[in-house]
Design a protein around this motif. Sequence first.
Motif, short mmCIF file in Angstrom:
data_model
loop_
_atom_site.label_atom_id
_atom_site.label_comp_id
_atom_site.label_asym_id
_atom_site.label_seq_id
_atom_site.Cartn_x
_atom_site.Cartn_y
_atom_site.Cartn_z
N TRP A 1 -4.52 5.51 2.71
CA TRP A 1 -3.72 4.51 1.99
C TRP A 1 -4.53 3.91 0.86
O TRP A 1 -5.76 3.82 0.93
CB TRP A 1 -3.30 3.40 2.95
CG TRP A 1 -2.36 3.84 4.02
CD1 TRP A 1 -2.68 4.41 5.22
CD2 TRP A 1 -0.94 3.78 3.98
NE1 TRP A 1 -1.56 4.71 5.93
CE2 TRP A 1 -0.46 4.32 5.20
CE3 TRP A 1 -0.01 3.31 3.04
CZ2 TRP A 1 0.89 4.40 5.50
CZ3 TRP A 1 1.35 3.39 3.34
CH2 TRP A 1 1.79 3.93 4.55
N SER B 1 0.85 5.68 0.54
CA SER B 1 0.18 6.89 1.02
C SER B 1 0.90 8.10 0.46
O SER B 1 2.14 8.18 0.51
CB SER B 1 0.18 6.96 2.54
OG SER B 1 -0.34 8.20 3.00
N ALA C 1 5.10 2.04 8.41
CA ALA C 1 5.20 2.81 7.17
C ALA C 1 6.63 3.33 7.01
O ALA C 1 7.24 3.82 7.97
CB ALA C 1 4.22 3.98 7.20
N GLN D 1 0.83 -1.18 0.00
CA GLN D 1 0.00 0.00 0.00
C GLN D 1 0.88 1.25 0.00
O GLN D 1 2.01 1.22 0.49
CB GLN D 1 -0.93 0.01 1.22
CG GLN D 1 -1.90 -1.16 1.24
CD GLN D 1 -2.77 -1.17 2.48
OE1 GLN D 1 -2.33 -0.78 3.57
NE2 GLN D 1 -4.01 -1.61 2.34
#
Length: 723
Positions: A574, A567, A613, A565
């Motif tokens: 996301w 962002s 992340a 994913q």
Amino acid sequence: MTSTPGTAPGGQSRLRRRAGTAAVAALLLAGIPVGAAVSADAGTPKTATGPQGQKLTVSANTGLDPAGQKVRVQGEGYGLTTGIYVALCKDNGDNRVPSPCLGGADMSGGSKTSQWIVPPGDPYEGDLAQAFGPGGTFDVEIEIAQKGDGLDCAEVACSVVTRADHRAAGDRTQDVRIPVAFAGQDPGGGGGGEGVDVPAGTISYKSAAEFTTAGKPLDLLLHPDSKKLYVGADNLPDTADVDERGLHVLNPETGTSESWISQAPGSTGALRPSAAARIAGPLPGDGVVYNYPLRGVGSAKSGDEAASGVWLAGPTITDIAPGTTPDTVLVAQGATLSEIERATGTATRTLTLPGGTQFAADPERGALWYSDFAAGKMHRVDLTSFTVSGSFDLPGGPGGMAGFTETDPATGAVWVGVDRSVLVFDAAGTLVKTLVGKDLARDAAFDTASGRAYVVRQDGGDLSDPANDNNGTLTVYGTEDFAVAAKDLSLPGNHSQAGAASLAVEPGGTTVFVTSPAEGKITKLVRQVSPLVTRAPADLTAEEGEEVALTAEAEGAPEPTVRWQVSTDGAQTWKDVEGATESALTFTARTAQDGYRYRAEFRNDVGTTRTAAVTLTVTAATGGDTGGDVGGDTDGNGDASNGAGSTGGDGATGGDGGTQTSGGSTNGGSDSTGGTGTAATSGGGSLAATGATVMSVTLAAAGLVGAGVLVHRRARRRTEGAL
């Protein structure tokens, strides 16, 4: 350009820049109010960006004291029309309300664990809430602890958050989250990843099959050599056309019957149908020794037509276990303990205790533990001298409902089931733990490979009792710390009205077999584990056009799937990367991706776990003069007032102007390659020009000192529409 002797070209401008940056930092730090609360860990702040550009900073987010500590929380850019709460909350993921929170939502103004911030002039401003400062800023202190008010950050992911107050509870635009970790933990995916619905690596069991091929099951043994499942069984009244008493041998994978030994010698030596009441232990290679009612001691293996055995004199056998030699067994006949020869039934040693019916032998330590539930006592027998070497109280008093007595072969601890409790004594007889459950403790088994104890609990079966619901429970504990090692599993319909449940555990704990005499079945349970990250990606820096790779791996049962994913807004929202379902994510880095954040999400039937992340930093492709250093340039034009030269691009790092190969300024500029600069609407100038308050940019000063020109360039790219 002429340089001062001993100074590299561009050295004077670098000195000016350093002095200017130091002056800015000093000015900013001087702006901190005297007496402002600062955590001891304020040197390691963490900042997150909200969906509307809000900036949230916490003074410390790792290594926090589980017992509690104060942290400083600052914000800027919040709207002046919505009140917010600042608190430590369970992080339920994107677009889901952070809840529950430590201390709840503060609507009293007296909480130390949360703060209420409201727009200026709000009716609650004053004693109940404080108002935002200029530019939607706030600076507060809250006390956070690992556990409290229904929140346990050791079990769930937690974050310091802002969220809309109770007057706009459904407003998710104010949600800004900074993951936190207490001592021994890692925030946001370290130490196995961030579990979304259950903690990463959560162990649970689920029913995989039900075996109804062994009558009314009374006892189980999974043979260590042959791997066959031996079942001691009685007749099941529901199947009146077949007498199912005896010793059944099942294939543990499918539950199909491989053998059924229904005959055993009675009091006269003649064979007769006999139930298998309790299995003593395995024979070498295959087969078991077992007790058949009332006083029979038999042995049989898969394929035998009948058991061989002896019939003892005296009272009914109430328990049985392997003896101190391969040819003997230990037998309890009420309060009498005997060691007998299996071939002849002759007692070689006999001991009468004050009372009791059930025991557990610990041959490794030469001990046997004899439970007298009626008197609330437990006796230790020395197997060498065959004498009582100690007596101990069973808490709860006399008359407790008898459950089980078992010893942990790894530690010598004695686990005793009494009513709804499991009493754990160490090898010396000291009570070290009481494990209370909602159902009756009926049997226990140990897996030395994983260091876990499995306890099957049965419901009382009397539905007129509010404590009963007709469902039993499988509970799993660590044998060292006695902590719950797997989620409790409900066993529907498993109650004690028709006999006590028993269980067997496959080495390693991957499979557990549990009997339900009332239902005439054996349930095969398989272990499940939510994804646990074993390899996580790290922040990555690449040049424009460079091939990059992010790698993540996780383990779990069933095998988890992965999807990557991305962002583009500072980890607030996301989306899946199309087609990215392998452990490695590879792609060509582009400047438009500078600042993008990536994570891997692993899923299986048990839960979802994400890696922390990570940030991709993309710099311009190397070009221009290879001389100079970061922050300096040999040909760039400009000065500190317009953000070029002193804080602008340089030939050595590729610059930023025009095609991002030169140092930019408000008047253009060029590097050794001749690139033309382009004005950046938000780049350069003084820090005051950003609109940030002195307090809100204090933490940015350290970043400017450490990152130099790169900070300026990256900010300008985003402004110029690089996304």
